[in-house]
Design a protein around this motif. Structure first.
Motif, PDB file in Angstrom:
ATOM      1  N   PRO A 115      -0.538  15.438  -6.989  1.00 12.43           N
ATOM      2  CA  PRO A 115      -0.208  14.051  -6.406  1.00 12.43           C
ATOM      3  C   PRO A 115       1.507  13.877  -6.679  1.00 12.43           C
ATOM      4  O   PRO A 115       1.950  13.582  -5.744  1.00 12.43           O
ATOM      5  N   ASP A 116       2.532  14.964  -7.139  1.00 15.02           N
ATOM      6  CA  ASP A 116       3.664  14.467  -7.552  1.00 15.02           C
ATOM      7  C   ASP A 116       4.331  16.271  -6.742  1.00 15.02           C
ATOM      8  O   ASP A 116       5.207  17.004  -6.771  1.00 15.02           O
ATOM      9  N   CYS A 152       7.430  16.619   7.037  1.00 13.63           N
ATOM     10  CA  CYS A 152       6.354  16.561   6.460  1.00 13.63           C
ATOM     11  C   CYS A 152       4.952  16.243   6.090  1.00 13.63           C
ATOM     12  O   CYS A 152       3.678  17.184   6.103  1.00 13.63           O
ATOM     13  N   LEU A 153       4.989  15.986   5.503  1.00 15.05           N
ATOM     14  CA  LEU A 153       3.958  14.330   5.284  1.00 15.05           C
ATOM     15  C   LEU A 153       3.498  14.596   6.567  1.00 15.05           C
ATOM     16  O   LEU A 153       1.415  14.136   6.055  1.00 15.05           O
ATOM     17  N   VAL A 154       3.529  13.353   7.465  1.00 15.19           N
ATOM     18  CA  VAL A 154       2.923  13.754   8.445  1.00 15.19           C
ATOM     19  C   VAL A 154       2.286  14.418   9.554  1.00 15.19           C
ATOM     20  O   VAL A 154       1.008  14.673   9.778  1.00 15.19           O
ATOM     21  N   PRO A 160       5.605   0.854   6.855  1.00 13.59           N
ATOM     22  CA  PRO A 160       5.666   2.392   6.531  1.00 13.59           C
ATOM     23  C   PRO A 160       3.541   2.811   6.507  1.00 13.59           C
ATOM     24  O   PRO A 160       3.351   4.091   7.303  1.00 13.59           O
ATOM     25  N   GLN A 161       3.124   2.414   5.626  1.00 12.06           N
ATOM     26  CA  GLN A 161       1.795   2.734   5.624  1.00 12.06           C
ATOM     27  C   GLN A 161       0.991   2.518   7.622  1.00 12.06           C
ATOM     28  O   GLN A 161       0.132   3.151   7.503  1.00 12.06           O
ATOM     29  N   LEU A 214      -2.520  13.050  -1.048  1.00 12.07           N
ATOM     30  CA  LEU A 214      -1.947  12.479  -0.311  1.00 12.07           C
ATOM     31  C   LEU A 214      -1.772  11.141  -1.159  1.00 12.07           C
ATOM     32  O   LEU A 214      -1.061  10.090  -0.099  1.00 12.07           O
ATOM     33  N   LEU A 215      -3.319  10.755  -1.174  1.00 12.76           N
ATOM     34  CA  LEU A 215      -2.974   9.012  -1.923  1.00 12.76           C
ATOM     35  C   LEU A 215      -1.959   8.558  -2.255  1.00 12.76           C
ATOM     36  O   LEU A 215      -1.909   7.351  -1.830  1.00 12.76           O
ATOM     37  N   LYS A 216      -2.119   8.718  -3.438  1.00 14.65           N
ATOM     38  CA  LYS A 216       0.367   8.652  -3.870  1.00 14.65           C
ATOM     39  C   LYS A 216       0.840   8.525  -3.157  1.00 14.65           C
ATOM     40  O   LYS A 216       1.702   7.597  -3.397  1.00 14.65           O
ATOM     41  N   LYS A 217       0.925   9.860  -2.379  1.00 15.03           N
ATOM     42  CA  LYS A 217       2.467   9.971  -1.287  1.00 15.03           C
ATOM     43  C   LYS A 217       2.849   8.815  -0.431  1.00 15.03           C
ATOM     44  O   LYS A 217       3.258   7.768  -0.102  1.00 15.03           O
TER      45      LYS A 217
END
Length: 454
Positions: free
Chosen positions: A251-252, A299-301, A332-333, A285-288
């Protein structure tokens, strides 16, 4: 130097041992139910192959032994594992009476003098219930054995009183011992289950965790051997995947590592199961996504879209659904979810997401996502469209001044006019009367055109 100077060793094991533990558990459970109609020789051959697994699963071993017994194969080997036996021995050592190891029998025995006078209402009730059961046995017996049962009942009643007294004494001694040895726990602590840690993972998974952790911390490029380390995911059940992700602190994990990690996961063969993929996506991914306060990084996308394209169903249930359930999601979400709707999900999953919105309270961010779903033209059926109109009616009073809600209504009346029935028109008309935006007249005109064409 020729290769003949180096000894070559090969490790060969049956192909069934290569399947994930969860698959083998399900396979044995199914075979256990229908073993009576299967060839006994084939079932025994399968069990023999499973016994050659270098990393045996205790559950699989126990079911295999039970299946052998059901097939009539004489086997003296117990169902429990050596580790279980060792834990039972350790438990026995904790039940030592007066510093002497007497096993379970001595633990459950004690002084029998004066026990009859000690007791409580609970113990008396237990004794009474046992006496009643003995009386029922006497009544159901035949006339020929009535005398013998009567004598036996009297003897058993005396034994029960003596055993009840012994049980009370043992319970008192155990309670006193626990009060001395165990610190007092608060009610909250008593209700909390024992935490499951990485110590419960098999050794081969622990080794893989160390290898993956070293890989994630390295700055070098990943080669094929690095990617093969993630093959351990195909050998884990859901609980083990969750422990593995927790041990890696996924998660981190830094976002710049996400593309390489996702690329390695997508290269695995065979593909991950639904439950494994869902557990991994949720941890990674959920926490991010929930913590986004600005548009998602490249990178996240990349990570989210690549996993969504390959594992759409786990993504819907492990990431998109939980994000929708959050009451305070923002733009953002919503922007990230709209990317997934427009570029990664087919019509079936778009309809699934739309149905998910029927179970939550709408917000401006959710409205933008619903609008994207409607623009993508999911395959509505009459039942789902009726549910959607009911949701529009219930949510309309909360968005009387919302332009987003008005635009969404206009999309429904123009692009989905063929789905609107007379009952729908009556319901939607009440929605439009409470609308206070500049689009109110356009909405009423669109609804009126539908009335003229039907």
């Amino acid at each position: 130097m020729s290769l003949s100077h180096f000894p070559l060793t090969y490790s060969r094991k049956p192909l069934v041992c290569l399947f994930p533990p969860l698959f083998k558990q399900n396979l044995l459970s199914f075979i256990y139910l229908i073993h009576s109609v299967l060839p006994q020789r084939s079932v025994l051959h399968l069990l023999k192959c499973l016994s050659r697994d270098p990393h045996p699963n205790p559950w699989i071993s126990a079911v295999g032994q039970q299946l052998k017994r059901s097939l009539g194969v004489h086997n003296e080997e117990p169902l429990y594992t050596p580790l279980c036996s060792q834990r039972l021995k350790e438990l026995s050592q904790h039940l030592i009476v007066n510093g002497e190891t007497g096993g379970w029998a001595q633990c459950l025995s004690g002084q029998r003098e004066g026990f009859e006078s000690q007791g409580d209402s609970g113990s008396s009730e237990v004794g009474t219930q046992r006496k009643r059961k003995l009386c029922l046995v006497t009544l159901d017996s035949s006339d020929e054995d009535a005398g013998q049962h009567s004598k036996r009942t009297k003897t058993d009643v005396c034994d029960i009183d003596r055993v009840d007294a012994e049980e009370r004494n043992v319970n008192e001694e155990t309670s006193e011992r626990l009060e001395r040895d165990v610190p007092t726990a608060t009610p909250a602590e008593e209700l909390q289950p024992a935490p499951v840690t990485s110590d419960f993972l098999p050794e081969y998974i622990k080794v893989s965790v160390l290898q993956i952790k070293e890989l994630l911390e390295s700055q070098t490029e990943w080669d094929q051997s690095s990617i093969d380390v993630f093959q351990v995911l195909n050998n884990c059940d859901v609980t083990q995947v969750e422990l593995l992700c927790s041990s890696l602190n996924l998660p981190d994990l830094l976002e710049h590592t996400l593309p390489k990690l996702c690329s390695s996961v997508l290269s695995l063969s065979p593909d991950l199961s639904y439950s494994t993929a869902a557990a991994l996506i949720k941890s990674l991914l959920l926490k991010k996504v929930l913590s986004l306060s600005e548009p998602a990084s490249r990178c996240l996308v990349t990570a989210v879209t690549s996993l969504c394209s390959h594992y759409p169903r786990p993504m819907c249930h492990a990431l998109i659904g939980p994000v929708l359930m959050e009451k305070n999601i923002g733009n953002p979400q919503a922007e990230l979810l709209n990317r997934l709707i427009e570029g990664c999900l087919d019509s079936h999953y778009r309809l699934l997401l739309l149905q998910m919105t029927f179970k939550i309270s709408w917000s401006e961010a959710v409205l933008s996502m619903i609008h994207s779903l409607l623009d993508s033209k999911p395959d509505f059926n009459e039942e789902v469209f009726t549910e959607f109109t009911e949701q529009l009616v219930s949510q309309a009073p909360l968005f009387t001044k919302s332009v987003k809600f008005a635009k969404m209504m206009l999309t429904v009346l123009t692009k989905y006019s063929s789905h609107v029935t007379a009952a729908h028109k009556h319901s939607l008309s009440s929605c439009l009367t409470v609308n206070e935006t500049f689009l109110k007249k356009s909405l009423q005109a669109a609804l009126k055109r539908i009335a003229h064409t039907t």
